[in-house]
Each structure stands twice: as structure tokens, then as C-alpha cells.
Write a protein that holds these residues in place. Structure first.
Motif, PDB file in Angstrom:
ATOM      1  N   ALA A   1      -3.439  -8.867   6.335  1.00 15.96           N
ATOM      2  CA  ALA A   1      -4.314  -7.926   7.027  1.00 15.96           C
ATOM      3  C   ALA A   1      -4.084  -6.502   6.512  1.00 15.96           C
ATOM      4  O   ALA A   1      -2.945  -6.064   6.332  1.00 15.96           O
ATOM      5  N   GLY A   2      -5.156  -5.792   6.277  1.00 16.09           N
ATOM      6  CA  GLY A   2      -5.062  -4.415   5.843  1.00 16.09           C
ATOM      7  C   GLY A   2      -4.758  -4.234   4.377  1.00 16.09           C
ATOM      8  O   GLY A   2      -4.424  -3.132   3.937  1.00 16.09           O
ATOM      9  N   THR A   3      -4.875  -5.312   3.587  1.00 16.65           N
ATOM     10  CA  THR A   3      -4.627  -5.235   2.142  1.00 16.65           C
ATOM     11  C   THR A   3      -5.902  -5.618   1.394  1.00 16.65           C
ATOM     12  O   THR A   3      -6.753  -6.349   1.932  1.00 16.65           O
ATOM     13  N   PRO A   4      -6.030  -5.189   0.162  1.00 13.70           N
ATOM     14  CA  PRO A   4      -7.192  -5.621  -0.630  1.00 13.70           C
ATOM     15  C   PRO A   4      -7.171  -7.126  -0.909  1.00 13.70           C
ATOM     16  O   PRO A   4      -8.220  -7.721  -1.180  1.00 13.70           O
ATOM     17  N   CYS A   5      -6.002  -7.733  -0.819  1.00 19.29           N
ATOM     18  CA  CYS A   5      -5.879  -9.184  -1.047  1.00 19.29           C
ATOM     19  C   CYS A   5      -6.717  -9.969  -0.050  1.00 19.29           C
ATOM     20  O   CYS A   5      -7.192 -11.072  -0.347  1.00 19.29           O
ATOM     21  N   GLU A   6      -6.920  -9.392   1.132  1.00 22.66           N
ATOM     22  CA  GLU A   6      -7.701 -10.068   2.170  1.00 22.66           C
ATOM     23  C   GLU A   6      -9.109 -10.371   1.676  1.00 22.66           C
ATOM     24  O   GLU A   6      -9.661 -11.439   1.965  1.00 22.66           O
TER      25      GLU A   6
ATOM     26  N   HIS B   1      -3.608 -15.991  -5.484  1.00 23.62           N
ATOM     27  CA  HIS B   1      -4.325 -14.972  -6.258  1.00 23.62           C
ATOM     28  C   HIS B   1      -3.420 -14.376  -7.322  1.00 23.62           C
ATOM     29  O   HIS B   1      -2.183 -14.433  -7.229  1.00 23.62           O
ATOM     30  N   LEU B   2      -4.057 -13.838  -8.339  1.00 23.83           N
ATOM     31  CA  LEU B   2      -3.388 -13.052  -9.369  1.00 23.83           C
ATOM     32  C   LEU B   2      -3.784 -11.606  -9.134  1.00 23.83           C
ATOM     33  O   LEU B   2      -4.980 -11.289  -9.059  1.00 23.83           O
ATOM     34  N   GLY B   3      -2.791 -10.739  -8.986  1.00 23.03           N
ATOM     35  CA  GLY B   3      -3.104  -9.350  -8.689  1.00 23.03           C
ATOM     36  C   GLY B   3      -2.299  -8.375  -9.526  1.00 23.03           C
ATOM     37  O   GLY B   3      -1.154  -8.669  -9.903  1.00 23.03           O
ATOM     38  N   VAL B   4      -2.905  -7.231  -9.847  1.00 24.78           N
ATOM     39  CA  VAL B   4      -2.204  -6.142 -10.540  1.00 24.78           C
ATOM     40  C   VAL B   4      -2.442  -4.860  -9.751  1.00 24.78           C
ATOM     41  O   VAL B   4      -3.527  -4.653  -9.196  1.00 24.78           O
TER      42      VAL B   4
END
Length: 256
Positions: free
Chosen positions: A88-93, A135-138
Motif C-alpha cells: 500500500a502506498g507504493t508504485p508497486c501496487e 515484479h521486476l523493479g528499478v
């Protein structure tokens, strides 16, 4: 390479930058598969893209998704093991809704949970059934330059990371299946041994019963033949006594 900077070479086109970047990542990961590939991918993306953090994370099976756990993550020059955080509250959401997301700048203002970062890019990873599993995130602590290149790179290598995760999951499922088959085989072998021992015991018991039956029958047969001989003779006192004795032996044998 992908940060906005005053010393950027404006003569180098985006196409060349992307080709060089993809080549660098390919050279760093081409010899690996499975977990080794994921390790090399995180390290190579971190060094080639010049970002602050690279992560490969997974979610649980429960819905809705509330928490993520990194399989691999690298920030600065350090590996981070088992980093967990609320989604919650992250761009990953937004990524776990099934969309590739690139936020070149302003991440700290829009997503307060990621207050130490300015740029973010993430792509969902799917299992074989089409369910988002990670997910893959940078992330970058300064605004990201060339957001289109960033998106292309994480899409391309996100697919490869997805394939390797599916390979890892398939290997684990195969190992679990083999272990289950091994346990079933052990149980069947044990059951077979018990059945074999039970059959051997039954055979022994039947043999003993047959032996016990044969003995009284032989006694009955022998005594009956003797009685027949004695009956044919004169029934004097001695013969009558022998008839009584042999009849008694027959009765005793019959009761065994």
C-alpha cells in the motif's frame, strides 16, 4: 547512463543508448539460468542502468495482495536479502494490477512510502497460469532520463525473469512430485513386505494345521483296519478287549 545529467552526449541517439544497454545486460546474463540468472540480472541492471536499487519481488497467494518479499535486491553495492514491505502506498501496487509502470520523477511526492526515491520503473511477472506472482523493479534517487529506454529494458528482461521464475517453480514442483512418489513407493514397499510376511505366516499355520489333521486321520485309519480284522475273528474276551481299546484310540484321535 539513464539519469538526466548535464554531461549527456547529445550526439548519441536513444537507439544507440538502448542497443548498448541491452548488449551490456545480455553479456552479463547470457551464461546463466534459473536463480543464477536472476542474481546476474539484478547485478547487471544495477551497474548498467546506473540506478539506486534493483529488485525482484514476489507476492503471496492470498488476495488482495498486501505485502511483498524480495527474492533478490541490490542497493548501492550491497545485496539485500528478504526485504519485506507493505504494498500500500507504493508504485508497486499499480504494477500488481498487471501494468508496466514508469515514473521518471516525483516518486517521493506521489508515493510517500518511497520517499527516498525520485524515479521508478516496474513490470509485473506472471506464472504459467497468467497470475501475477511478482515484479521486476528499478529505483533511482534522482530523476530518470530516457524513460522509454527504461521501459523497453525492463519489459524485455522482465519477460526473461518471468521465464526463469516459472522454470524455478516447475523444478520445485517436479522435486516435490518426485518426493511424493518416493514416499508412496516406500509405503507400497512396506505394505508389500507386510503382506508377504502375512502370507508366509498363513502358509506356516496351514501347514501346521494340515500336519495336525493328518496325524489323527492316520490313527483313525490304522485303528479302523485293526478293528475290522478283530471283528472277523472269534469274539473271545481278548479280541473284545482289543476292539474296545482301538475304538477308544479312534475316539481320542477324532477329538484332536
Amino acid at each position: 547512463m539513464l539519469r538526466t545529467a548535464s554531461n549527456s552526449n547529445e550526439n548519441i541517439t536513444d537507439s544507440v543508448i538502448q542497443q548498448e544497454l541491452l548488449l551490456a545486460i545480455a553479456e552479463g546474463t547470457s551464461r546463466h539460468v534459473g536463480e543464477d540468472f536472476l542474481n546476474s540480472l539484478v547485478e547487471t541492471l544495477h551497474s548498467s542502468m546506473d540506478v539506486s536499487m534493483v529488485m525482484i519481488a514476489r507476492c503471496g497467494v492470498d488476495k488482495p495482495i498486501t505485502r511483498l518479499s524480495t527474492i533478490l535486491a541490490m542497493a548501492g553495492d550491497e545485496r539485500i536479502d528478504n526485504l519485506e514491505y507493505d504494498i500500500a502506498g507504493t508504485p508497486c501496487e499499480e504494477v500488481y494490477d498487471g501494468e508496466c509502470l514508469v515514473v521518471p520523477e516525483g516518486v517521493s511526492k506521489k508515493y510517500t512510502t518511497f520517499k527516498d526515491f525520485e524515479g521508478y520503473a516496474g513490470v509485473p511477472l506472471y506464472d504459467a497460469s497468467g497470475r501475477v506472482i511478482g515484479h521486476l523493479g528499478v529505483l533511482s534517487d534522482v530523476p530518470m532520463g530516457n524513460p522509454e529506454i527504461v521501459e523497453n529494458v525492463i519489459r524485455i528482461y522482465g519477460q526473461r525473469a518471468e521465464a526463469e521464475l516459472q522454470r524455478i517453480d516447475a523444478d520445485k514442483q517436479r522435486e516435490n512430485l518426485l518426493e511424493e512418489l518416493k514416499q508412496v513407493n516406500q509405503r507400497l514397499t512396506h505394505s508389500y513386505e507386510l503382506a508377504r510376511e502375512s502370507n508366509e505366516f498363513k502358509t506356516q499355520v496351514l501347514g501346521m494345521v494340515a500336519h495336525d489333521l493328518r496325524n489323527p486321520l492316520s490313527v483313525v485309519s490304522a485303528r479302523s483296519e485293526l478293528i475290522e480284522i478283530l471283528v472277523d475273528r472269534d469274539n473271545d474276551e481278548k479280541n473284545r478287549k482289543m476292539i474296545v481299546e482301538n475304538s477308544s484310540e479312534i475316539f481320542t484321535a477324532a477329538r484332536r
